[in-house]
Scaffold this active site. Structure first.
Site, mmCIF file in Angstrom:
data_model
loop_
_atom_site.group_PDB
_atom_site.id
_atom_site.type_symbol
_atom_site.label_atom_id
_atom_site.label_comp_id
_atom_site.label_asym_id
_atom_site.label_seq_id
_atom_site.Cartn_x
_atom_site.Cartn_y
_atom_site.Cartn_z
ATOM 1 N N ASP A 34 -4.538 -4.287 -34.580
ATOM 2 C CA ASP A 34 -5.894 -3.894 -34.937
ATOM 3 C C ASP A 34 -5.949 -2.429 -35.302
ATOM 4 O OD1 ASP A 34 -8.106 -5.884 -32.847
ATOM 5 O OD2 ASP A 34 -7.093 -6.245 -34.746
ATOM 6 N N ASP A 38 -7.221 -0.637 -38.647
ATOM 7 C CA ASP A 38 -8.341 0.298 -38.663
ATOM 8 C C ASP A 38 -7.954 1.645 -39.268
ATOM 9 O OD1 ASP A 38 -9.802 -0.972 -35.602
ATOM 10 O OD2 ASP A 38 -10.108 -1.498 -37.700
ATOM 11 N N SER A 83 -3.396 -33.099 -36.616
ATOM 12 C CA SER A 83 -3.435 -32.886 -38.059
ATOM 13 C C SER A 83 -3.119 -34.214 -38.747
ATOM 14 C CB SER A 83 -2.469 -31.790 -38.474
ATOM 15 O OG SER A 83 -1.197 -32.102 -38.006
ATOM 16 N N LYS A 119 -11.825 -35.139 -48.375
ATOM 17 C CA LYS A 119 -11.365 -34.140 -47.412
ATOM 18 C C LYS A 119 -11.836 -32.756 -47.839
ATOM 19 C CE LYS A 119 -7.061 -32.662 -45.193
ATOM 20 N NZ LYS A 119 -6.949 -31.276 -45.661
ATOM 21 N N CYS A 406 25.128 -11.855 -43.269
ATOM 22 C CA CYS A 406 26.242 -11.547 -42.374
ATOM 23 C C CYS A 406 27.591 -11.686 -43.054
ATOM 24 C CB CYS A 406 26.180 -12.427 -41.127
ATOM 25 S SG CYS A 406 26.506 -14.161 -41.480
ATOM 26 N N CYS A 427 24.592 -20.809 -44.143
ATOM 27 C CA CYS A 427 25.460 -19.812 -43.528
ATOM 28 C C CYS A 427 26.191 -20.530 -42.401
ATOM 29 C CB CYS A 427 24.599 -18.679 -42.970
ATOM 30 S SG CYS A 427 25.484 -17.566 -41.882
#
Ligand code: IVH
Length: 676
Positions: A34, A38, A83, A119, A406, A427
């Site tokens: 915050d 600000d 959901s 929806k 890496c 990786c």
């Protein structure tokens, strides 16, 4: 600084604050503290005061109210807010219905009626009414816990404050969507990119007087917890809602058959542009409540409902660069950085390229002009590139063969199930060797569905990582707060809040804990299965013997892929160390023995043959609901073999040999005090 430099400096600050607003309002994902926010706001306003030629519609000096506060009280939903799974094509719908019919063991001609509800793309809210009085309103939050925004919701005219009807339930959570009409949005002329952001932003104002200024609407469509609801199906419930004084969607329809669902979908899609509210698809719900109850939920979505999404928005822009992102599981995902462009009200500057194969197949290159598609809330992607517009010097994109983070070798795995080489390059490092993977693991660890540490967002993970404050999950619980207090953007209060949030999460269920580790192929559902299987952290942690791994294959839902992933997790020393260290700082609760009366407590079952009027999947969920377990083969561990029509003779014979109880469907249902 010259005037031009000042303008640029200012423009960059505005751009930053717009991005912060967007991630805050749109994604509920605050990227900075915050205080940092600000400071930026004050800096912009001071610049404007000093130089009167600086102006922007996105300036905080032009926006109504204040930045909504994050400090709403949190409260648990009495029933989780689920959901929905998505469908895009007719085939998806056919599949959806097929699964339902299978689960309910109905034949394929059985007609299911659906409540088809456009929806609305807004913000969902849950309203608690006790004895007809609106008492409390929560935002969705993570589905389990929401923010108490009662006072803001109370400013909405569409939300009845007192309902006197005799048939209105004594205690009920009414759920629906808060949104703003497009015409009202246009009149607003404020900072928000689209109506959804406007609804979200104004609902989260600290001061309800600010919320009141925005003409928010509410449409009701479902309920959560309830006592005393008399309705047998969704459509009757919707009717009741409007009798009780709620607004419901005028385009709701009761429909049977996929063909008719498609017709309705096409009709509504045509009307879509002329509606005064944004819709992004149609929700289909199995109309009959008894059927809904039988179908139940998977992970965090009901089996009895689906969202049929509308096709997307497209736009043309230029690919400025291709970056490789490394995910938590090591997947290398190419991302196109595109010239920012507005697609359906959202500024898009990244588009996923999925994987190496996709780049090759579409021959996507840096500098290309591309068609970008954004469908609903999924990440935008590149549909095609215009080869005619390509410059002569353009070169094919070469995918890195080593991990850009890496340097480890990257590999494409062979998928034993599909018998194909994976399209995704990964990786090959393990544990916390690769920095990028580690950061992603930590982000996952603190994320909503895992440890859910309030205020510990992705940006903070990255920041703390850079500052060497966290490298492994256990470091989160051993943070040096005095160091943080001195960091830019932090102060006593924000550090206190962070400390509080972290301490609050030191108690965790085994299920969430396993999920948080981010083991590949172990999502929420599998973590739940594993936690039920192991019951305690120590049993899970001491997993090492071959026999333990083989035993895991007996868990319905866990296969070779999951087991080999868990094996490789435990073969890594760093992972083991992380587990040991976490154990020192956490209280990991044993998996609860199943709820209710546990009629089948500790009993194991296996079904062979076809059952009558009930599917395997439903039998399995019934068994689990009553604290029993299903296993996948006949062994000494089996207590009951349930036989249907045409059982496998070998299984029955072997079960008899082992003196296992062989029962039929009726005997099984009797065990649950059910008759049919
Ligand atoms: S029912 C139990 N009905 O869609 C199923 N949801 O992805 C979930 N939504 O968070 C709720 N219109 O914000 C339901 N008629 C409707 C809806 C609807 C919009 C939203 C809601 C929910 C999301 C699910």
């Amino acid at each position: 600084m010259s005037k031009k430099e000042i303008k640029n400096f200012y423009k960059n600050k505005i751009k930053l604050i717009s991005e912060l607003n967007n991630s805050y309002y749109n994604n509920s994902n605050p990227k900075v503290s915050d205080q940092e926010y600000d400071n930026l706001k004050t800096e912009i306003i001071n610049l404007e005061k000093k130089y009167d030629f600086l102006k922007s519609i996105n300036s905080p000096s032009k926006t109504v109210g204040s930045k909504p506060s994050k400090n709403f009280k949190k409260d648990l939903h009495r029933a989780p807010m689920l959901s929905l799974a998505n469908a895009f094509t007719e085939d998806d719908l056919i599949n959806f219905e097929k699964k339902i019919l299978n689960f309910l063991s109905k034949d394929k001609d059985y007609k299911i009626s659906y409540s088809a509800e456009p929806k609305i793309d807004g913000i969902s809210a849950s309203l608690t009414y006790k004895n007809g009085k609106f008492e409390r309103g929560l935002s969705r939050g993570d589905g389990r816990e929401g923010e108490d925004i009662t006072l803001n919701l109370a400013t909405i005219k569409d939300i009845p404050k007192k309902i006197l009807d005799k048939d209105f339930p004594k205690d009920i959570d009414i759920r629906g969507e808060v949104f703003i009409q497009n015409s009202n949005f246009e009149d607003l002329n404020e900072k928000f990119a689209n109506p959804r952001n406007a609804a979200s932003g104004s609902l989260r104002q600290k001061n309800p007087e600010e919320t009141k200024k925005i003409p928010l609407k509410f449409i009701a469509y479902t309920f959560g917890y309830e006592k005393g609801l008399v309705a047998n199906n969704q459509f009757d419930f919707l009717k009741k809602l409007s009798e009780w004084g709620f607004k419901t969607n005028p385009l709701n329809k009761l429909i049977t058959g996929i063909k008719s669902l498609m017709e309705n979908y096409n009709e509504i899609e045509k009307k879509r542009a002329n509606l005064d509210f944004d819709i992004d698809g149609i929700v289909y719900k199995v109309n009959d409540f008894a059927m809904q109850r039988r179908l139940g939920n998977v992970a965090n979505a009901p089996r009895w409902a689906i969202a049929h999404k509308f096709s997307s928005n497209k736009a043309v822009s230029k690919i400025l660069d291709i970056e490789i992102q490394i995910g938590r599981t090591g997947a290398l995902t190419p991302v196109a950085k595109i010239k920012p462009i507005n697609i359906g009200g959202v500024i898009v500057s990244n588009a996923t390229l999925h994987n190496e194969d996709e780049i090759n197949r579409k021959d996507i290159r840096i500098g290309d002009t591309a068609v970008i598609e954004r469908a609903g809330d999924v990440i935008p992607h590149i549909l095609s590139v215009d080869k005619q517009k390509r410059s002569k010097n353009s070169k094919k994109f070469i995918f890195p063969k080593n991990c850009p983070s890496c340097g480890s070798e990257t590999i494409k795995e062979f998928n034993k199930v599909t018998k194909k080489v994976d399209a995704v390059r990964r990786c090959s490092s393990e544990g916390y060797y690769c920095d990028k993977i580690s950061i992603e693991k930590l982000k996952h660890f603190v994320s909503k569905e895992a440890f859910n540490i309030d205020g510990f967002g992705k940006k903070i993970v990255e920041n703390f990582w850079k500052l060497n404050l966290i490298k492994y999950p256990q470091d989160i619980f051993n943070l040096d707060f005095s160091k943080i207090e001195n960091l830019d953007g932090w102060g006593k209060l924000s550090v206190q809040n962070l400390k509080y949030s972290i301490n609050q999460k030191k108690n965790i269920s085994l299920e969430k804990f396993i999920f948080s580790l981010g083991i590949r192929h172990i999502g929420l559902e599998n973590a739940k299965l594993l936690s039920k299987h192991f019951v305690s952290f120590s049993k899970f942690k001491n997993l090492s013997k071959q026999i333990d791994y083989e035993d895991m294959l007996n868990i319905d839902g866990i296969g070779e892929t999951q087991v080999s992933s868990i094996k490789s997790f435990f073969s890594n020393e760093t992972n083991k160390k992380v587990l040991n260290e976490l154990k020192k700082v956490l209280v990991i609760k044993d998996a609860a023995h199943n709820l209710d009366d546990g009629l089948l407590n500790n009993k194991t079952f296996l079904v062979t043959g076809k059952l009558n009027g009930i599917s395997r999947a439903e039998v399995k969920s019934l068994i689990e609901e009553h604290s029993g377990k299903t296993i996948s083969s006949v062994s000494k561990k089996l207590n009951f073999l349930i036989i249907g029509e045409k059982p496998t003779k070998k299984k029955v014979d072997y079960a008899k040999e082992l003196k296992i109880k062989v029962i039929n469907q009726a005997e099984f249902l009797k065990m649950l005090n059910k008759t049919s």
